[in-house]
Design an enzyme around this catalytic site. Structure first.
Site, PDB file in Angstrom:
ATOM      1  N   ARG A 154       1.115  -0.946  -0.235  1.00  0.00           N
ATOM      2  CA  ARG A 154       0.209   0.181  -0.467  1.00  0.00           C
ATOM      3  C   ARG A 154       1.301   1.399  -0.140  1.00  0.00           C
ATOM      4  O   ARG A 154       2.107   1.166   0.692  1.00  0.00           O
ATOM      5  CB  ARG A 154      -1.365  -0.020   1.121  1.00  0.00           C
ATOM      6  CG  ARG A 154      -1.629  -0.903   1.097  1.00  0.00           C
ATOM      7  CD  ARG A 154      -2.407  -1.080   2.576  1.00  0.00           C
ATOM      8  NE  ARG A 154      -1.228  -1.877   3.269  1.00  0.00           N
ATOM      9  CZ  ARG A 154      -1.537  -1.809   5.045  1.00  0.00           C
ATOM     10  NH1 ARG A 154      -2.354  -1.226   5.595  1.00  0.00           N
ATOM     11  NH2 ARG A 154      -0.814  -2.086   5.700  1.00  0.00           N
ATOM     12  N   LYS A 207      -4.094 -11.881  -7.733  1.00  0.00           N
ATOM     13  CA  LYS A 207      -4.112  -9.852  -7.417  1.00  0.00           C
ATOM     14  C   LYS A 207      -5.479  -8.956  -7.649  1.00  0.00           C
ATOM     15  O   LYS A 207      -5.759  -8.306  -6.767  1.00  0.00           O
ATOM     16  CB  LYS A 207      -2.799  -9.492  -8.425  1.00  0.00           C
ATOM     17  CG  LYS A 207      -2.286  -8.513  -8.435  1.00  0.00           C
ATOM     18  CD  LYS A 207      -1.792  -7.434  -7.009  1.00  0.00           C
ATOM     19  CE  LYS A 207      -1.905  -6.302  -7.048  1.00  0.00           C
ATOM     20  NZ  LYS A 207      -1.546  -5.548  -6.042  1.00  0.00           N
ATOM     21  N   PHE A 252     -11.434  -1.460   5.934  1.00  0.00           N
ATOM     22  CA  PHE A 252     -11.518  -0.978   4.563  1.00  0.00           C
ATOM     23  C   PHE A 252     -12.841  -1.112   4.093  1.00  0.00           C
ATOM     24  O   PHE A 252     -13.832  -1.333   3.901  1.00  0.00           O
ATOM     25  CB  PHE A 252     -10.995  -2.329   3.950  1.00  0.00           C
ATOM     26  CG  PHE A 252      -9.828  -1.023   2.807  1.00  0.00           C
ATOM     27  CD1 PHE A 252      -8.808  -2.572   3.918  1.00  0.00           C
ATOM     28  CD2 PHE A 252      -9.658  -1.083   1.773  1.00  0.00           C
ATOM     29  CE1 PHE A 252      -7.260  -2.097   3.354  1.00  0.00           C
ATOM     30  CE2 PHE A 252      -8.336  -0.626   0.990  1.00  0.00           C
ATOM     31  CZ  PHE A 252      -7.086  -1.142   2.003  1.00  0.00           C
ATOM     32  N   CYS A 263      -4.490   1.761  -8.080  1.00  0.00           N
ATOM     33  CA  CYS A 263      -4.369   0.377  -7.896  1.00  0.00           C
ATOM     34  C   CYS A 263      -6.242  -0.149  -8.134  1.00  0.00           C
ATOM     35  O   CYS A 263      -6.441  -0.333  -9.125  1.00  0.00           O
ATOM     36  CB  CYS A 263      -4.238   0.091  -6.903  1.00  0.00           C
ATOM     37  SG  CYS A 263      -2.229  -0.133  -6.829  1.00  0.00           S
ATOM     38  N   ARG A 331      -3.708  10.097  -8.563  1.00  0.00           N
ATOM     39  CA  ARG A 331      -4.037   9.390  -9.472  1.00  0.00           C
ATOM     40  C   ARG A 331      -5.548   9.368  -9.158  1.00  0.00           C
ATOM     41  O   ARG A 331      -5.743   9.133  -8.055  1.00  0.00           O
ATOM     42  CB  ARG A 331      -3.428   8.326 -10.002  1.00  0.00           C
ATOM     43  CG  ARG A 331      -1.969   8.624 -11.025  1.00  0.00           C
ATOM     44  CD  ARG A 331      -0.748   7.443 -11.231  1.00  0.00           C
ATOM     45  NE  ARG A 331      -0.261   7.062  -9.567  1.00  0.00           N
ATOM     46  CZ  ARG A 331       0.093   5.882 -10.267  1.00  0.00           C
ATOM     47  NH1 ARG A 331       0.385   5.199 -11.195  1.00  0.00           N
ATOM     48  NH2 ARG A 331       1.540   5.902  -9.445  1.00  0.00           N
TER      49      ARG A 331
HETATM   50  C1  UGA Z   1      -3.552  -1.240  -2.693  1.00  0.00           C
HETATM   51  C2  UGA Z   1      -4.015  -2.212  -1.883  1.00  0.00           C
HETATM   52  O1  UGA Z   1      -4.803  -2.187  -0.307  1.00  0.00           O
HETATM   53  C3  UGA Z   1      -2.410  -2.956  -2.444  1.00  0.00           C
HETATM   54  O2  UGA Z   1      -2.541  -3.944  -1.108  1.00  0.00           O
HETATM   55  C4  UGA Z   1      -2.132  -3.092  -2.893  1.00  0.00           C
HETATM   56  O3  UGA Z   1      -1.558  -4.159  -3.266  1.00  0.00           O
HETATM   57  C5  UGA Z   1      -2.362  -2.272  -3.611  1.00  0.00           C
HETATM   58  O4  UGA Z   1      -3.597  -1.519  -3.910  1.00  0.00           O
HETATM   59  C6  UGA Z   1      -1.661  -2.122  -5.496  1.00  0.00           C
HETATM   60  O5  UGA Z   1      -2.440  -2.791  -6.526  1.00  0.00           O
HETATM   61  O6  UGA Z   1      -0.641  -1.874  -6.019  1.00  0.00           O
HETATM   62  P1  UGA Z   1      -3.180   1.323  -2.119  1.00  0.00           P
HETATM   63  O7  UGA Z   1      -4.031   2.012  -3.465  1.00  0.00           O
HETATM   64  O8  UGA Z   1      -1.678   2.143  -2.010  1.00  0.00           O
HETATM   65  O9  UGA Z   1      -3.004  -0.162  -1.654  1.00  0.00           O
HETATM   66  O10 UGA Z   1      -4.296   2.494  -1.577  1.00  0.00           O
HETATM   67  P2  UGA Z   1      -5.116   1.832  -0.352  1.00  0.00           P
HETATM   68  O11 UGA Z   1      -5.191   1.827   0.911  1.00  0.00           O
HETATM   69  O12 UGA Z   1      -5.897   0.317  -0.127  1.00  0.00           O
HETATM   70  O13 UGA Z   1      -6.800   2.608  -0.624  1.00  0.00           O
HETATM   71  C7  UGA Z   1      -7.654   3.083  -1.872  1.00  0.00           C
HETATM   72  C8  UGA Z   1      -8.785   3.426  -1.316  1.00  0.00           C
HETATM   73  O14 UGA Z   1      -9.492   3.452  -0.790  1.00  0.00           O
HETATM   74  C9  UGA Z   1      -7.535   4.810  -1.045  1.00  0.00           C
HETATM   75  O15 UGA Z   1      -8.816   5.848  -1.844  1.00  0.00           O
HETATM   76  C10 UGA Z   1      -8.227   4.995   0.100  1.00  0.00           C
HETATM   77  O16 UGA Z   1      -8.976   6.480   0.740  1.00  0.00           O
HETATM   78  C11 UGA Z   1      -9.987   4.917  -0.070  1.00  0.00           C
HETATM   79  N1  UGA Z   1     -10.379   3.634   1.222  1.00  0.00           N
HETATM   80  C12 UGA Z   1      -9.260   2.728   2.020  1.00  0.00           C
HETATM   81  C13 UGA Z   1     -11.862   4.289   1.813  1.00  0.00           C
HETATM   82  O17 UGA Z   1     -11.947   5.120   1.080  1.00  0.00           O
HETATM   83  N2  UGA Z   1     -11.832   3.464   3.059  1.00  0.00           N
HETATM   84  C14 UGA Z   1     -10.926   2.255   3.772  1.00  0.00           C
HETATM   85  O18 UGA Z   1     -11.746   2.047   4.456  1.00  0.00           O
HETATM   86  C15 UGA Z   1     -10.348   1.644   3.115  1.00  0.00           C
END
Ligand code: UGA
Length: 444
Positions: A154, A207, A252, A263, A331
């Site tokens: 992440r 994935k 999440f 992602c 992004r």
């Molecule tokens: C995500 C996955 O969590 C990683 O495991 C994965 O490796 C990565 O994609 C990837 O494919 O490279 P990331 O995109 O860095 O990681 O971010 P996250 O922390 O997962 O958050 C993604 C989005 O969901 C953000 O916009 C965040 O604000 C949102 N989110 C997440 C929520 O709105 N609520 C939540 O409870 C969790």
């Protein structure tokens, strides 16, 4: 072991630095000369806590270097990690041209047994495609094996995630390749991290299915939040009540302005596309994609209502531009949709983000970029919190009240207790909470 990591973007850089830290000899190759020169000077082009230290230490100790020449790096490596971009095409499918170019170069420079590992998120079947390209291009008779080793890092906690993952997935049916992968990751085996060893296709799907499921959880709670606003229920309590069920889990389930980043949006669309290509409708993922878009758009309506239905001529302070905290990545950030909606409605935007302003400015020069949250609030008609950076969780309310034209906060990340913030004299709107609903009823 000599390792070549192709692509020094986010995944490639973290992977290369952390593998060097595991004791491997790593060369990171990227065709962007400026980026490589900066890395050679130990300047890190992305904001990722802890990464600079890992890069510097391993460069100093001679295990990590960077270059632009792919051929020699392939020839010297026993393992080649492909970590180049796989951008979305307009139809949502992943564009594999960078991966294919790398596979071609590997074929041209194959000079002995090597394993070729995909780290980038690639559609199911890419492993086979890489295998075919290398086979067709190589002129010698060298053996090689293609491995899928998807990345679950992440942004913002990538180093910790790499060193302490929930699992490592290795997709290959070649025992030599599996043994080499187990060697590369031996520090994690010692630490008892579970390894899932399977075929390439299953690893590739793990994935997509993982990101798709997490995105579904986020969209699900965002829909629940919407329903809460209609019912007078409180989404934070509903999420806690759900998350305490160990089969669901608390992670999440934080409602917000929709998911963004490089992602979830891309991978959700790709899952839909992969299914379509195989004659299936992945209906849940189709809904997740639509729900996320609707969620982002709903935030602009929410802000407009909070500003008494009229944004024209108003000045809005937007706190947070990155898609999540601790990154400069914008992004598909929900902040983009929000800022666009505000500007389209005739508002002026004063913004502050601890890391993402430079990136945002490129596409949104009409926004006024401020030095800090208080500077952004000065003279504004209200504040919108779009990203949950820690520093936005403890703003000095009295100071804000003095600076704002109207004490109004639209908190799209539910950072504040509605009762407390109202007691401080603010009009307060958040996502899916009892307080948010009451506030709207009072206004009506
Ligand atoms: C995500 C996955 O969590 C990683 O495991 C994965 O490796 C990565 O994609 C990837 O494919 O490279 P990331 O995109 O860095 O990681 O971010 P996250 O922390 O997962 O958050 C993604 C989005 O969901 C953000 O916009 C965040 O604000 C949102 N989110 C997440 C929520 O709105 N609520 C939540 O409870 C969790």
């Amino acid at each position: 072991m000599n390792i070549c990591v192709v692509g020094s973007g986010y995944v490639g850089l973290v992977t290369g630095a952390c593998l060097a830290d595991f004791g491997m000899n790593v060369v990171g190759v990227d065709k962007d000369v400026d980026k490589v020169e900066a890395l050679q000077r130990c300047e890190i082009p992305i904001y990722e806590p802890g990464l600079a230290t890992v890069v510097r230490t391993n460069m100093d100790e001679g295990r990590l270097r960077f270059g632009t020449e792919l051929g020699p790096a392939i020839e010297q490596a026993q393992a080649i990690f492909i970590a180049v971009g796989t951008p979305s095409r307009p139809d949502g499918s992943a564009d594999l041209s960078f991966v294919e170019q790398v596979a071609k170069s590997i074929g041209e420079h194959l000079n002995g047994f090597k394993i070729v590992i995909t780290k980038s998120t690639v559609p199911i079947g890419t492993g086979q495609k890489i295998d075919k390209i290398i086979r067709e291009v190589q002129t010698g008779q060298h053996e090689f094996a293609v491995v899928s080793n998807p990345e679950f890092l992440r942004e913002g906690s990538a180093i910790g995630d790499f060193r302490n993952p929930d699992r490592v997935v290795i997709g290959s049916v070649d025992q030599r390749a599996i043994d080499m992968m187990l060697d590369i990751y031996s520090p994690l085996r010692v630490a008892d991290v579970p390894f899932v060893i399977t075929n390439v296709e299953s690893a590739e799907l793990i994935k997509y299915a993982s990101n798709g499921f997490l995105a579904t959880k986020v969209s699900f709670i965002n829909e629940v939040a919407h329903l809460c606003e209609r019912l007078g229920a409180d989404v934070e309590t509903v999420a806690r009540g759900m998350g305490l069920d160990t089969r669901i889990g608390p992670q999440f389930l934080h409602p917000g302005p929709g998911f963004g980043g490089s992602c979830f949006p891309k991978d959700s669309r790709a899952v839909v596309q992969i299914a379509l290509e195989h004659g299936l409708h992945f209906q849940i993922m189709e809904s997740v994609v639509a729900v996320n878009q609707a969620t982002k758009e709903r935030m602009v309506e929410k802000i407009s209502q909070a500003f008494d239905g009229g944004l024209k001529g108003k000045t809005v302070a937007v706190l947070g531009l990155s898609f999540k905290p601790d990154t400069d990545d914008i992004r598909e950030s929900p902040a983009i949709e929000i800022v666009k909606g505000l500007l389209d409605a005739g508002a002026s935007v004063r913004a502050f983000d601890p890391a993402a302003m430079e990136a945002f400015r490129e596409d949104w020069p009409q926004v006024e970029y401020c030095d800090n949250s208080y500077d952004a609030a000065a003279g504004a008609d209200g504040i919108v919190i779009a990203t949950e950076w820690n520093q936005f969780k403890a703003l000095e309310l009295r100071r804000l009240k003095e600076l704002l034209k109207r004490p109004l906060i639209v908190d799209l990340r539910n950072l504040y207790e509605p009762a407390k913030i109202r007691a401080a004299g603010f009009d307060y709107f958040s996502v899916g909470r009892v307080g948010a609903q009451q506030e709207q009823r009072q206004e009506a």
